[in-house]
Each structure stands twice: as C-alpha cells, then as structure tokens.
Scaffold this motif. Structure first.
Motif, PDB file in Angstrom:
ATOM      1  N   UNK A 100       9.088  37.413  14.914  1.00 43.87           N
ATOM      2  CA  UNK A 100       8.162  36.593  14.118  1.00 43.87           C
ATOM      3  C   UNK A 100       6.918  37.357  13.687  1.00 43.87           C
ATOM      4  N   UNK A 101       6.459  38.272  14.525  1.00 45.10           N
ATOM      5  CA  UNK A 101       5.264  39.041  14.175  1.00 45.10           C
ATOM      6  C   UNK A 101       5.500  40.044  13.065  1.00 45.10           C
ATOM      7  N   UNK A 102       6.730  40.215  12.639  1.00 46.02           N
ATOM      8  CA  UNK A 102       7.036  41.057  11.476  1.00 46.02           C
ATOM      9  C   UNK A 102       6.831  40.302  10.164  1.00 46.02           C
ATOM     10  N   UNK A 103       6.576  39.019  10.254  1.00 48.28           N
ATOM     11  CA  UNK A 103       6.345  38.219   9.048  1.00 48.28           C
ATOM     12  C   UNK A 103       5.144  38.740   8.289  1.00 48.28           C
ATOM     13  N   UNK A 104       5.346  39.081   7.031  1.00 47.34           N
ATOM     14  CA  UNK A 104       4.280  39.663   6.210  1.00 47.34           C
ATOM     15  C   UNK A 104       4.803  39.891   4.800  1.00 47.34           C
ATOM     16  N   UNK A 105       3.885  40.229   3.924  1.00 49.34           N
ATOM     17  CA  UNK A 105       4.266  40.762   2.628  1.00 49.34           C
ATOM     18  C   UNK A 105       4.378  42.278   2.781  1.00 49.34           C
ATOM     19  N   UNK A 106       5.491  42.809   2.387  1.00 46.09           N
ATOM     20  CA  UNK A 106       5.743  44.245   2.519  1.00 46.09           C
ATOM     21  C   UNK A 106       5.565  44.914   1.153  1.00 46.09           C
ATOM     22  N   UNK A 107       4.786  45.987   1.159  1.00 43.72           N
ATOM     23  CA  UNK A 107       4.460  46.694  -0.070  1.00 43.72           C
ATOM     24  C   UNK A 107       5.024  48.108  -0.035  1.00 43.72           C
ATOM     25  N   UNK A 108       5.649  48.480  -1.103  1.00 47.13           N
ATOM     26  CA  UNK A 108       6.090  49.854  -1.283  1.00 47.13           C
ATOM     27  C   UNK A 108       4.904  50.698  -1.769  1.00 47.13           C
ATOM     28  N   UNK A 109       4.839  51.908  -1.290  1.00 51.10           N
ATOM     29  CA  UNK A 109       3.727  52.798  -1.636  1.00 51.10           C
ATOM     30  C   UNK A 109       4.243  54.178  -1.976  1.00 51.10           C
ATOM     31  N   UNK A 110       3.666  54.765  -2.987  1.00 51.69           N
ATOM     32  CA  UNK A 110       3.964  56.153  -3.343  1.00 51.69           C
ATOM     33  C   UNK A 110       2.649  56.901  -3.450  1.00 51.69           C
ATOM     34  N   UNK A 111       2.592  58.063  -2.830  1.00 48.46           N
ATOM     35  CA  UNK A 111       1.359  58.844  -2.837  1.00 48.46           C
ATOM     36  C   UNK A 111       1.587  60.220  -3.434  1.00 48.46           C
ATOM     37  N   UNK A 112       0.598  60.672  -4.145  1.00 49.75           N
ATOM     38  CA  UNK A 112       0.620  62.003  -4.775  1.00 49.75           C
ATOM     39  C   UNK A 112       1.871  62.157  -5.614  1.00 49.75           C
ATOM     40  N   UNK A 113       1.938  61.341  -6.650  1.00 54.01           N
ATOM     41  CA  UNK A 113       3.065  61.387  -7.577  1.00 54.01           C
ATOM     42  C   UNK A 113       2.740  62.381  -8.685  1.00 54.01           C
ATOM     43  N   UNK A 114       3.570  63.385  -8.803  1.00 55.14           N
ATOM     44  CA  UNK A 114       3.390  64.384  -9.858  1.00 55.14           C
ATOM     45  C   UNK A 114       4.162  63.922 -11.097  1.00 55.14           C
ATOM     46  N   UNK A 115       3.469  63.842 -12.234  1.00 51.38           N
ATOM     47  CA  UNK A 115       4.120  63.367 -13.453  1.00 51.38           C
ATOM     48  C   UNK A 115       4.455  64.534 -14.372  1.00 51.38           C
ATOM     49  N   UNK A 116       5.187  64.227 -15.409  1.00 47.83           N
ATOM     50  CA  UNK A 116       5.616  65.275 -16.344  1.00 47.83           C
ATOM     51  C   UNK A 116       4.454  65.843 -17.147  1.00 47.83           C
ATOM     52  N   UNK A 117       3.343  65.133 -17.189  1.00 52.37           N
ATOM     53  CA  UNK A 117       2.171  65.635 -17.909  1.00 52.37           C
ATOM     54  C   UNK A 117       1.289  66.511 -17.016  1.00 52.37           C
TER      55      UNK A 117
END
Length: 122
Positions: free
Chosen positions: A87-104
């Motif tokens: 029950x203590x796992x109940x939450x909104x879970x968010x995906x996260x990405x850090x230091x994303x290198x783009x084509x630009x």
C-alpha cells in the motif's frame, strides 16, 4: 524538445505486480540517465530507481529487492518492474530523463513525463 510518455499504471492488490514503461521521443542522440520517481499524496517526490546509459542502476531502499529497472538505449525507453507491491507504494510515478543530448548539440538537463497513478489498496 524531449517528450516522455509513461504507461502501465493502475490498481493492483497488495502482493501483486505492475510494469511501468516510458518512451522518450524527440531529436535525441543519447540519454545519460533515465529513471522513475514517485510522489505520494502529501509527500515530496522521491527517486525510486534510475539507470545510467552504461547500465548502472540505483535504487531507493524501499525498492531494493522488489523493483527492477531496465532500459533500451537504442529505443530511448525505460521500464520498471514492480513486484510484491505494498500500500505504501501508492503514488503517482513519473518517468525522468537527465542530460539528454539532442541532434542540435543541446543538452536538456531534465525532462519529466506526465505521471501514471499506481494504487495498492490496504
């Protein structure tokens, strides 16, 4: 710009399992770290698990032994297998990405998904 889309949340009985998935899209060359955070009602957002591009995983103490993070660098996806849910796992879970290198050549420091609800009734 980087977009993250999560899927896989829901309601599950205590002791059950869920698998969360997240896909990143945009002009992405590579993502240094991908992971999952969660925020319970009235609580601060906290790290659940993360994984670097070379496969090093980091887990919160509450997740160790029950959750497993995996990622596909080529597809820019990350998943979280959650077993023995409580029950203590109940939450909104968010995906996260850090230091994303783009084509630009831009590096996007942090991107977040919209969140997916996980509910484990007591």
């Amino acid at each position: 710009q980087v977009q993250l889309v999560e899927s896989g949340g829901g309601l599950v009985q205590a002791g059950g399992s869920l698998r969360l998935s997240c896909a990143a899209s945009g002009s992405i060359v590579m993502i240094h770290s991908m992971g999952w955070y969660r925020q319970g009602s009235g609580k601060q957002r906290e790290l659940v698990a993360s994984m670097s591009s070379d496969g090093n995983a980091n887990y919160a103490d509450s997740a160790k032994g029950r959750f497993t993070i995996s990622r596909d660098n080529a597809k820019h996806t990350v998943a979280l297998q959650m077993n023995s849910l409580k029950p203590e796992d109940t939450a909104v879970y968010y995906c996260n990405a850090q230091s994303v290198v783009t084509t630009t050549g831009t590096i996007v420091r942090a991107s977040w998904g919209q969140g997916t609800q996980v509910t484990v009734p007591s």
